[in-house]
Design a protein around this motif. Structure first.
Motif, mmCIF file in Angstrom:
data_model
loop_
_atom_site.group_PDB
_atom_site.id
_atom_site.type_symbol
_atom_site.label_atom_id
_atom_site.label_comp_id
_atom_site.label_asym_id
_atom_site.label_seq_id
_atom_site.Cartn_x
_atom_site.Cartn_y
_atom_site.Cartn_z
ATOM 1 N N PHE A 74 0.813 -1.209 0.000
ATOM 2 C CA PHE A 74 0.000 0.000 0.000
ATOM 3 C C PHE A 74 0.854 1.271 0.000
ATOM 4 C CE2 PHE A 74 -3.113 -3.128 1.533
ATOM 5 C CZ PHE A 74 -4.203 -2.806 0.744
ATOM 6 N N ASP A 75 1.956 1.251 0.752
ATOM 7 C CA ASP A 75 2.802 2.455 0.812
ATOM 8 C C ASP A 75 3.373 2.796 -0.562
ATOM 9 O OD1 ASP A 75 2.400 2.970 3.476
ATOM 10 O OD2 ASP A 75 4.211 1.933 4.154
ATOM 11 N N ARG A 76 3.739 1.768 -1.283
ATOM 12 C CA ARG A 76 4.279 2.016 -2.614
ATOM 13 C C ARG A 76 3.180 2.458 -3.591
ATOM 14 N NH1 ARG A 76 8.368 -1.279 -6.608
ATOM 15 N NH2 ARG A 76 7.270 -0.760 -8.517
ATOM 16 N N GLU A 77 2.024 1.814 -3.519
ATOM 17 C CA GLU A 77 0.895 2.254 -4.350
ATOM 18 C C GLU A 77 0.619 3.733 -4.098
ATOM 19 O OE1 GLU A 77 -2.730 -0.114 -4.261
ATOM 20 O OE2 GLU A 77 -1.587 -1.949 -3.903
ATOM 21 N N PHE A 78 0.645 4.075 -2.816
ATOM 22 C CA PHE A 78 0.356 5.454 -2.443
ATOM 23 C C PHE A 78 1.414 6.411 -3.000
ATOM 24 C CE2 PHE A 78 0.873 8.964 0.629
ATOM 25 C CZ PHE A 78 -0.334 9.581 0.403
ATOM 26 N N ALA A 79 2.669 6.083 -2.792
ATOM 27 C CA ALA A 79 3.763 6.964 -3.231
ATOM 28 C C ALA A 79 3.733 7.168 -4.746
ATOM 29 C CB ALA A 79 5.109 6.383 -2.792
ATOM 30 N N ASP A 80 3.468 6.084 -5.485
ATOM 31 C CA ASP A 80 3.451 6.193 -6.949
ATOM 32 C C ASP A 80 2.248 7.010 -7.440
ATOM 33 O OD1 ASP A 80 5.743 4.707 -7.013
ATOM 34 O OD2 ASP A 80 4.868 2.928 -7.940
ATOM 35 N N GLY A 81 1.101 6.799 -6.816
ATOM 36 C CA GLY A 81 -0.081 7.577 -7.195
ATOM 37 C C GLY A 81 0.115 9.054 -6.882
ATOM 38 N N LEU A 82 0.700 9.316 -5.709
ATOM 39 C CA LEU A 82 0.928 10.703 -5.298
ATOM 40 C C LEU A 82 1.910 11.404 -6.230
ATOM 41 C CD1 LEU A 82 0.468 12.946 -3.211
ATOM 42 C CD2 LEU A 82 2.307 11.935 -1.826
ATOM 43 N N ALA A 83 2.980 10.705 -6.584
ATOM 44 C CA ALA A 83 3.981 11.307 -7.484
ATOM 45 C C ALA A 83 3.345 11.673 -8.825
ATOM 46 C CB ALA A 83 5.149 10.333 -7.684
ATOM 47 N N LEU A 84 2.456 10.829 -9.310
ATOM 48 C CA LEU A 84 1.780 11.115 -10.579
ATOM 49 C C LEU A 84 0.918 12.367 -10.478
ATOM 50 C CD1 LEU A 84 1.114 9.658 -13.445
ATOM 51 C CD2 LEU A 84 -1.085 9.207 -12.336
ATOM 52 N N ILE A 85 0.177 12.484 -9.381
ATOM 53 C CA ILE A 85 -0.681 13.660 -9.188
ATOM 54 C C ILE A 85 0.175 14.922 -9.091
ATOM 55 C CG2 ILE A 85 -2.277 14.786 -7.588
ATOM 56 C CD1 ILE A 85 -3.251 11.896 -6.846
ATOM 57 N N LEU A 86 1.290 14.835 -8.377
ATOM 58 C CA LEU A 86 2.161 16.012 -8.244
ATOM 59 C C LEU A 86 2.794 16.374 -9.591
ATOM 60 C CD1 LEU A 86 3.750 15.369 -4.730
ATOM 61 C CD2 LEU A 86 1.851 16.889 -5.345
ATOM 62 N N ASP A 87 3.053 15.379 -10.430
ATOM 63 C CA ASP A 87 3.497 15.676 -11.790
ATOM 64 C C ASP A 87 2.425 16.473 -12.533
ATOM 65 O OD1 ASP A 87 5.997 14.593 -11.725
ATOM 66 O OD2 ASP A 87 5.605 12.997 -13.174
ATOM 67 N N GLY A 88 1.186 16.033 -12.379
ATOM 68 C CA GLY A 88 0.071 16.758 -12.996
ATOM 69 C C GLY A 88 0.011 18.186 -12.488
ATOM 70 N N ALA A 89 0.249 18.353 -11.187
ATOM 71 C CA ALA A 89 0.197 19.687 -10.589
ATOM 72 C C ALA A 89 1.300 20.583 -11.151
ATOM 73 C CB ALA A 89 0.320 19.581 -9.072
ATOM 74 N N ARG A 90 2.513 20.042 -11.225
ATOM 75 C CA ARG A 90 3.629 20.840 -11.768
ATOM 76 C C ARG A 90 3.372 21.205 -13.224
ATOM 77 N NH1 ARG A 90 6.769 17.609 -7.886
ATOM 78 N NH2 ARG A 90 6.531 15.837 -9.274
ATOM 79 N N HIS A 91 2.707 20.308 -13.930
ATOM 80 C CA HIS A 91 2.374 20.515 -15.334
ATOM 81 C C HIS A 91 1.396 21.677 -15.511
ATOM 82 C CE1 HIS A 91 2.493 18.949 -19.380
ATOM 83 N NE2 HIS A 91 1.174 18.927 -19.466
ATOM 84 N N ARG A 92 0.691 22.010 -14.451
ATOM 85 C CA ARG A 92 -0.300 23.087 -14.523
ATOM 86 C C ARG A 92 0.288 24.469 -14.230
ATOM 87 N NH1 ARG A 92 -5.768 21.301 -14.055
ATOM 88 N NH2 ARG A 92 -5.854 19.496 -15.431
ATOM 89 N N LEU A 93 1.546 24.478 -13.821
ATOM 90 C CA LEU A 93 2.162 25.773 -13.514
ATOM 91 C C LEU A 93 2.197 26.622 -14.771
ATOM 92 C CD1 LEU A 93 5.233 24.808 -11.295
ATOM 93 C CD2 LEU A 93 3.120 25.952 -10.585
ATOM 94 N N PRO A 94 1.892 27.904 -14.637
ATOM 95 C CA PRO A 94 2.046 28.788 -15.796
ATOM 96 C C PRO A 94 3.501 28.721 -16.264
ATOM 97 C CG PRO A 94 1.023 29.942 -13.931
ATOM 98 C CD PRO A 94 1.508 28.622 -13.422
ATOM 99 N N ALA A 95 3.703 28.641 -17.573
ATOM 100 C CA ALA A 95 5.070 28.606 -18.097
ATOM 101 C C ALA A 95 5.793 29.853 -17.621
ATOM 102 C CB ALA A 95 5.034 28.556 -19.618
ATOM 103 N N SER A 96 6.993 29.661 -17.091
ATOM 104 C CA SER A 96 7.704 30.824 -16.545
ATOM 105 C C SER A 96 8.982 31.063 -17.333
ATOM 106 C CB SER A 96 8.023 30.592 -15.069
ATOM 107 O OG SER A 96 8.749 29.385 -14.937
#
Lengths: 193, 193
Positions: B171-193
């Protein structure tokens, strides 16, 4: 015939159909092997011919709820396919009282034969993601659907018994925005081409 | 003193502490106002002085479970802050029997005063995400934590009563991998700087 007559061995489908009817009408908290047996006018022991325990029955119920959620054509873009599957999964859960909690329990048991999780992985793999990234997509999408829909159905139940007013949250929009973010993360994981 | 003596009005903290003790020992299914009252040796009606209904008690319990989950220093990078909050939230839920289900119910009620959701949004906003994108991050991370941890705790409970063996899922690994993917999505939403 009373519950003390010689038990009629109903078909497995009879038991499943009756359990789903109880779920739809009363919710998961009121679903017990005894209740199903009473509805079928048999002894509880008659049910164990078909389901070794309540967990097995719940899993069969969950698999029935999920049976209509199938991948669309492979001509659909992989990320669109993922989105479609997630929306169909959510709709299937919302169609049944406590559907999300039922499926969560079934997943926890590891006994489910529903293949939706595999469909998520397959769509992401088809898009070009690694096995591990595709599994991460499945995890994030799956728990978004399950977690949010459990909340929505819990609130509906509270409103149903008059404990709280209906929620003014826009669950569909919360879902769509969360899903879009996860799919952005997934696309971000594609090998640069 | 019996349950029929003049009820002693315990402090709100007494009630809360007793309810949490019952939860830790027996789980959510065994938690009722009657049970809490019996433990405190008062009539159930004495509890309503402090909590208008079971929902209010559950929400106070959930807020207590979440009280230790706080944002770290703002000098921490926003995405690292999000990750840390998600890990702390998950740890807080895992520390209590049925912690994830308790917090899900509390969130559904809309009565919780826990600010973790706001902390998620604040961290994402600090990173530069729009209000809507920051809310999407909160939704996706929150439901990943809640949904996965409900499954994990449900399975632990099944194993605890001997209905199924312990899960071999990581479960810890499932969680870490899912979280990393979501945070990738979040970084992808940053306005281009």
């Amino acid at each position: 015939m009373t519950a003390y007559a010689v038990p009629v061995v109903n078909s497995r489908d009879d038991v499943l159909r009756t359990a789903l009817t109880i779920l739809r009408q009363y919710g998961l908290a009121d679903l017990s092997m005894r209740r199903v047996a009473t509805e079928l006018d048999v002894r509880p022991s008659a049910l164990y011919w078909h389901f070794t325990n309540k967990q097995a029955l719940l899993t069969a119920m969950a698999d029935t709820v999920l049976s209509g959620v199938l991948p669309r054509s492979d001509r659909m873009r992989w990320d669109r396919q993922l989105e479609r599957l997630a929306l169909d999964l959510r709709a299937a859960l919302l169609a049944v009282t406590d559907g999300a909690e039922l499926v969560s329990i079934s997943q926890a048991s590891g006994l489910s034969s529903a293949a939706i999780g595999d469909h998520f992985v397959a769509a992401a793999r088809r898009g070009g993601l690694s096995a591990r990234d595709a599994t991460a997509v499945r995890t994030a999408v799956w728990q978004l659907v399950i977690g949010l829909t459990i909340e929505e159905q819990t609130r509906a139940q509270m409103a149903g018994i008059g404990a709280l007013p209906p929620s003014d949250r826009e669950f569909d929009r919360e879902f769509a925005d969360g899903l879009a973010l996860i799919l952005d993360g997934a696309r971000h994981r594609l090998p640069a081409s």
